[in-house]
Design a protein around this motif. Structure first.
Motif, mmCIF file in Angstrom:
data_model
loop_
_atom_site.group_PDB
_atom_site.id
_atom_site.type_symbol
_atom_site.label_atom_id
_atom_site.label_comp_id
_atom_site.label_asym_id
_atom_site.label_seq_id
_atom_site.Cartn_x
_atom_site.Cartn_y
_atom_site.Cartn_z
ATOM 1 N N LEU A 176 0.833 -1.207 0.000
ATOM 2 C CA LEU A 176 0.000 0.000 0.000
ATOM 3 C C LEU A 176 0.867 1.256 0.000
ATOM 4 C CD1 LEU A 176 -3.016 -0.603 2.423
ATOM 5 C CD2 LEU A 176 -3.078 -0.260 -0.048
ATOM 6 N N GLN A 260 -3.119 -3.695 8.196
ATOM 7 C CA GLN A 260 -3.601 -2.676 9.128
ATOM 8 C C GLN A 260 -2.535 -1.618 9.392
ATOM 9 O OE1 GLN A 260 -6.846 -2.348 10.440
ATOM 10 N NE2 GLN A 260 -5.931 -0.344 10.815
ATOM 11 N N ILE A 263 -2.433 0.684 6.409
ATOM 12 C CA ILE A 263 -3.567 1.612 6.415
ATOM 13 C C ILE A 263 -3.341 2.721 7.438
ATOM 14 C CG2 ILE A 263 -6.004 1.816 7.014
ATOM 15 C CD1 ILE A 263 -6.416 -0.948 5.762
ATOM 16 N N TYR A 350 -5.652 -0.491 -4.824
ATOM 17 C CA TYR A 350 -5.584 0.773 -4.088
ATOM 18 C C TYR A 350 -6.576 1.779 -4.673
ATOM 19 C CZ TYR A 350 -3.877 5.349 -2.646
ATOM 20 O OH TYR A 350 -3.809 6.633 -2.174
ATOM 21 N N PHE A 354 -8.920 0.707 -1.527
ATOM 22 C CA PHE A 354 -8.299 1.337 -0.358
ATOM 23 C C PHE A 354 -8.363 2.855 -0.390
ATOM 24 C CE2 PHE A 354 -6.180 -2.837 -0.648
ATOM 25 C CZ PHE A 354 -6.524 -3.321 0.605
ATOM 26 N N LEU A 358 -9.801 5.051 2.736
ATOM 27 C CA LEU A 358 -8.932 5.992 3.446
ATOM 28 C C LEU A 358 -9.451 7.412 3.345
ATOM 29 C CD1 LEU A 358 -5.547 4.434 2.369
ATOM 30 C CD2 LEU A 358 -6.215 4.848 4.746
#
Length: 387
Positions: A176, A260, A263, A350, A354, A358
């Motif tokens: 990520l 995690q 993130i 992503y 994600f 986010l």
């Protein structure tokens, strides 16, 4: 429904154009041939550090073994001897007895973020008129310091800095981070630098006159802000200096983080963008994720069952997907010097999964967590409180 559809379609096209402009400008910028010259300027290179991992020793050892004719002192700055980095820095110093290495204990920070605090104290111990800062997770090549000093060749140059990227693959959390920096942040930054003329610098490795840094400090530009890179860059430009984006990368090894942890790490960077204001934060989405918008349009067209919308949406999605894939492949092979398909699937995940998660998590979140401390932020990243 039709009006909303075409608004989202227009946003996707704007995103495509912005990303394409930035992408080609990056390629042009990094195609410039490096001309190495010998600089006689001395350099005080600071490494603000907290904690250590399996790459820290190698990163610091490569740094102190740089091929440079100028006098260089290396200032490893951390808060206390209890920091795991202290033992690593002592080992580096022991392994390079012919180098000028100093370990500086800065004490606990009360009003600044740890990195800023460590840099501030280290500058007070700097011998030379040129200072630099390198993050401890950066791995430089032998010519990086030489290139940086050469670029500070004019009185009107304020700060020179390099483009960082993450190398390799591994854990999901590290993937990520790699995706965000390599294929999202670096493209956005290039657009802001070349087209919006934004003076912000990147903090992985930079150099500047010590006098200019002290002027920023005296003007209060480093006190109570979460982003020293932003404040230094803007202050330098406001006082009439040029900030030079050096067409050279510095590598950061893949970080072994769980999903995690990755993130949480990205949450800090999203939070710093959010601190610039809601308008900037929303623009962060509107212009820089055309694949997400193309996917939303495709799903909407499928739900509406309209042939006209569906055909347009399929063409748009395929076009944006191919453009994104080409961006990743070309950046990997021409700038980052990695295998073509590195992080390809992770970047698509992503963009589609994600990124929106986010974005919404941090939309109304006034704090960021970093290195065990929670920072409550106000406008432009100003620190309101530290817990």
């Amino acid at each position: 429904m039709g009006v909303i559809y075409w608004i989202f379609f227009a946003i996707s096209i704007i995103g495509i154009l912005s990303m394409t402009l930035a992408f080609f400008k990056m390629l042009t910028h990094f195609s410039a041939k490096e001309e190495l010259e010998v600089s006689t300027e001395g350099l005080s290179l600071i490494v603000p550090i907290k904690g250590a991992d399996e790459t820290t020793f190698d990163n610091l050892k490569v740094l102190v073994d740089s091929d440079i004719q100028s006098s260089v002192e290396y200032l490893f700055a951390m808060e206390t001897e209890d920091d795991p980095a202290y033992r690593v820095c002592k080992a580096v110093k022991k392994s390079a007895k012919d180098k000028d290495i100093k370990i500086i204990l800065t004490g606990e920070s009360e009003e600044l973020m740890g990195k800023q605090h460590n840099i501030k104290v280290a500058v007070q111990n700097a011998t030379y008129d040129i200072i630099g800062s390198m993050d401890a997770d950066v791995n430089v090549d032998s010519n990086a310091l030489k290139t940086g000093l050469k670029s500070l060749n004019s009185d009107d140059v304020g700060i020179v800095y390099f483009l960082p990227y993450y190398s390799g693959t591994g854990t999901l959390g590290g993937g990520l981070l790699s995706t965000y920096i390599n294929y999202f942040y670096n493209i956005i930054f290039s657009y802001l630098h070349f087209f919006a003329k934004a003076p912000t610098v990147i903090g992985a490795l930079w150099m500047m006159p010590k006098e200019l840094f002290k002027k920023c400090e005296a003007d209060g530009r480093l006190v109570g802000t979460v982003s020293d890179d932003r404040e230094l860059g803007f202050a330098s430009a406001e006082w009439g200096y040029k900030n030079i984006f050096i067409p050279k990368t510095v590598m950061m090894p893949h970080e072994n983080l769980s999903l995690q942890e990755g993130i949480n790490h990205l949450g800090k960077w999203f939070g710093m963008v959010r601190a610039e204001g809601i308008a900037v934060y929303i623009l962060f989405v509107l212009m820089w994720n055309p694949l997400l918008y193309a996917s939303v349009l495709l799903l909407a067209a499928l739900c509406m069952g309209s042939g006209e919308y569906l055909n347009t949406s399929i063409i748009l999605f395929i076009s944006v997907f191919l453009l994104r894939a080409i961006n990743i492949i070309v950046l990997n092979t021409s700038i980052y010097k990695m295998p073509a398909s590195t992080n390809l699937l992770m970047t698509i995940a992503y963009d589609l999964i994600f990124f929106p998660i986010l974005f919404f998590i941090n939309l109304f979140k006034p704090t960021i967590e970093w290195k065990g401390k929670i920072y409550k932020l106000g406008k432009q990243g100003k620190i309101i409180s530290i817990d």
